[in-house]
Design an enzyme around this catalytic site. Structure first.
Site, PDB file in Angstrom:
ATOM      1  N   LYS A 145      54.570  53.634  47.066  1.00 52.00           N
ATOM      2  CA  LYS A 145      53.931  53.493  45.749  1.00 52.00           C
ATOM      3  C   LYS A 145      54.190  52.098  45.173  1.00 52.00           C
ATOM      4  CE  LYS A 145      58.012  55.609  43.637  1.00 52.00           C
ATOM      5  NZ  LYS A 145      58.619  56.905  43.291  1.00 52.00           N
ATOM      6  N   TYR A 182      60.205  26.633  24.855  1.00 52.66           N
ATOM      7  CA  TYR A 182      59.728  27.224  23.606  1.00 52.66           C
ATOM      8  C   TYR A 182      60.884  27.633  22.714  1.00 52.66           C
ATOM      9  CZ  TYR A 182      54.986  27.611  25.538  1.00 52.66           C
ATOM     10  OH  TYR A 182      53.754  27.360  26.068  1.00 52.66           O
TER      11      TYR A 182
HETATM   12  C1  LIG Z   1      59.849  57.080  44.061  1.00 54.56           C
HETATM   13  C2  LIG Z   1      60.237  58.414  44.601  1.00 54.56           C
HETATM   14  C3  LIG Z   1      61.027  58.520  45.761  1.00 54.56           C
HETATM   15  C4  LIG Z   1      61.701  57.325  46.421  1.00 54.56           C
HETATM   16  O1  LIG Z   1      62.983  57.132  45.864  1.00 54.56           O
HETATM   17  P1  LIG Z   1      63.941  55.957  46.421  1.00 54.56           P
HETATM   18  O2  LIG Z   1      65.143  56.043  45.560  1.00 54.56           O
HETATM   19  O3  LIG Z   1      63.196  54.680  46.222  1.00 54.56           O
HETATM   20  O4  LIG Z   1      64.187  56.249  47.849  1.00 54.56           O
HETATM   21  C5  LIG Z   1      61.229  59.780  46.305  1.00 54.56           C
HETATM   22  N1  LIG Z   1      60.691  60.882  45.717  1.00 54.56           N
HETATM   23  C6  LIG Z   1      59.967  60.823  44.583  1.00 54.56           C
HETATM   24  C7  LIG Z   1      59.439  62.080  43.988  1.00 54.56           C
HETATM   25  C8  LIG Z   1      59.723  59.592  43.978  1.00 54.56           C
HETATM   26  O5  LIG Z   1      59.018  59.530  42.834  1.00 54.56           O
END
Ligand SMILES: *Cc1c(COP(=O)(O)O)cnc(C)c1O
Length: 368
Positions: free
Chosen positions: A38, A264
């Site tokens: 993701k 800035y």
């Molecule tokens: C993002 C996510 C993961 C991955 O978690 P990590 O700590 O990056 O390994 C796993 N399960 C769900 C439901 C997630 O939203």
């Protein structure tokens, strides 16, 4: 890799392979591996990362939203893709691209079932999410009875997996809570499989879960951050390799006199004769204002230089007074030599936020 000539995110696919194999080595041989890609594979590049992981043999992919799954299909991903948080408005597209939704509430379940019935589709693969204590998404234990009544003796849905998500796998102080979550998942999932007479994949572990709770690996694990090289703990960081290096170069050097100011709001005031360098990267690239005002360091020719003054949209300024350097020299913001975890800590945040925030303006380049 040749020297950087502008701001780039350098991605090392060999390190990705190393991390994938390391995480797999922690698991039983039969356990399936779901790669979480993701948010552009945690700010790197979902297409290239997913293609590499597909080649390495990952069993499953997960994304947060439907749009991300569509992009993976268009890039040539043929393995199953779990969409963790689909929104009702995108369910038609989800079907069109053969993505597999997480059913996390009665709302989404009823809307999806109705859509499948209208389309006369049967046995569509779905994943049922249970809330065991994170209180973010999922059916609660008290919902199980009504859920089973909806699912029993129906074949609109094919339940591929049952899963839950843990709240604090990286925190040893929360071990008792984590074990309670796992026990609750065990109880719910046994109830559901017995009643529906199915044998779905069960999964609950994220990266830190793989490292700290291997006994709860069930049939599959879900890993994101570990693939990208961060383990949330020093002892695991030592075994993983950050896949991405954020690099830029020195655009211009200024020699400051005492009481000169930089940037800035004149947020940096020079107390003596100092040398500053301007870098072509700013908050629009993902280095937020919280990294300014002397809190955060970058690496110039192997030495630490603080970011001074306010971070601008397209630039930051650093203090290179004691560092021999010239215009065009390479600067590292994070990577194997400077952990994103440590950099994020200087701004009271976590590696996840820093690395997923690198914007699409930054060019991605690859080595393998
Ligand atoms: C993002 C996510 C993961 C991955 O978690 P990590 O700590 O990056 O390994 C796993 N399960 C769900 C439901 C997630 O939203």
């Amino acid at each position: 890799m040749p020297k950087a000539l502008e701001t780039v995110l350098e991605i090392d696919l060999k390190s990705l392979e190393h991390n994938y194999r390391f995480l797999r080595s922690k698991l039983n041989p039969g356990t399936k591996f779901l790669s979480v890609v993701k948010a552009f594979a945690y700010g790197s590049d979902a297409d290239q990362i997913a293609l590499k992981l597909q080649e390495l043999g990952t069993d499953y992919f997960a994304v947060a939203y439907v749009k991300e799954g569509v992009a993976l299909r268009k890039a040539g991903i043929t393995k199953p893709i779990l969409v963790l948080h689909p929104q009702p408005v995108n369910l038609e597209i989800l079907i069109e691209f053969q993505l597999e939704p997480s059913m996390y509430s009665f709302g989404i379940l009823n809307q999806f079932t109705a859509l499948l019935n209208r389309k006369e589709i049967n046995r569509y693969p779905v994943h049922i999410k249970f809330n065991t204590g994170l209180n973010r998404l999922g059916f609660a234990e008290k919902d199980v009875e009504s859920l089973l009544e909806l699912l029993e003796n129906k074949d609109t849905l094919k339940i591929v997996s049952l899963f839950s998500h843990l709240a604090a796998t990286e925190d040893p102080k929360e071990e008792a809570f984590t074990r309670k979550q796992i026990a609750k998942f065990e109880k719910i999932s046994v109830e559901v499989t017995n009643r529906l007479k199915i044998q779905p994949i069960r999964h609950i572990l994220n990266t830190s879960g793989i490292l700290n709770y291997q006994e709860a690996q069930y049939d599959m694990v879900r890993s994101g951050i570990g693939l990208y090289g961060y383990g949330n703990e020093a002892r695991y960081d030592a075994e993983l390799k950050p896949i991405a290096t954020l690099k830029t170069i020195i655009s211009q050097i200024h020699h400051l006199s005492p009481s000169d100011t930089v940037g800035y709001n004149r947020a940096y005031v020079s107390r003596s004769s100092r040398v500053s360098a301007t870098l072509p990267i700013g908050h629009a690239d993902g280095i937020g204002r919280q990294y300014g005002k002397g809190k955060t360091f970058v690496l110039v020719n192997g030495k630490m230089a603080p970011i001074i003054g306010n971070v601008c949209m397209d630039m930051i300024m650093i203090d290179i007074t004691d560092i021999p350097s010239k215009e065009g020299d390479e600067v590292i913001l994070y990577g194997p030599e400077l952990s994103a975890h440590e950099v994020a800590k200087t701004a009271n945040t976590i590696s996840y936020e820093l690395i997923t925030g690198i914007s699409q303006r930054v060019r991605r380049i690859y080595s393998s």
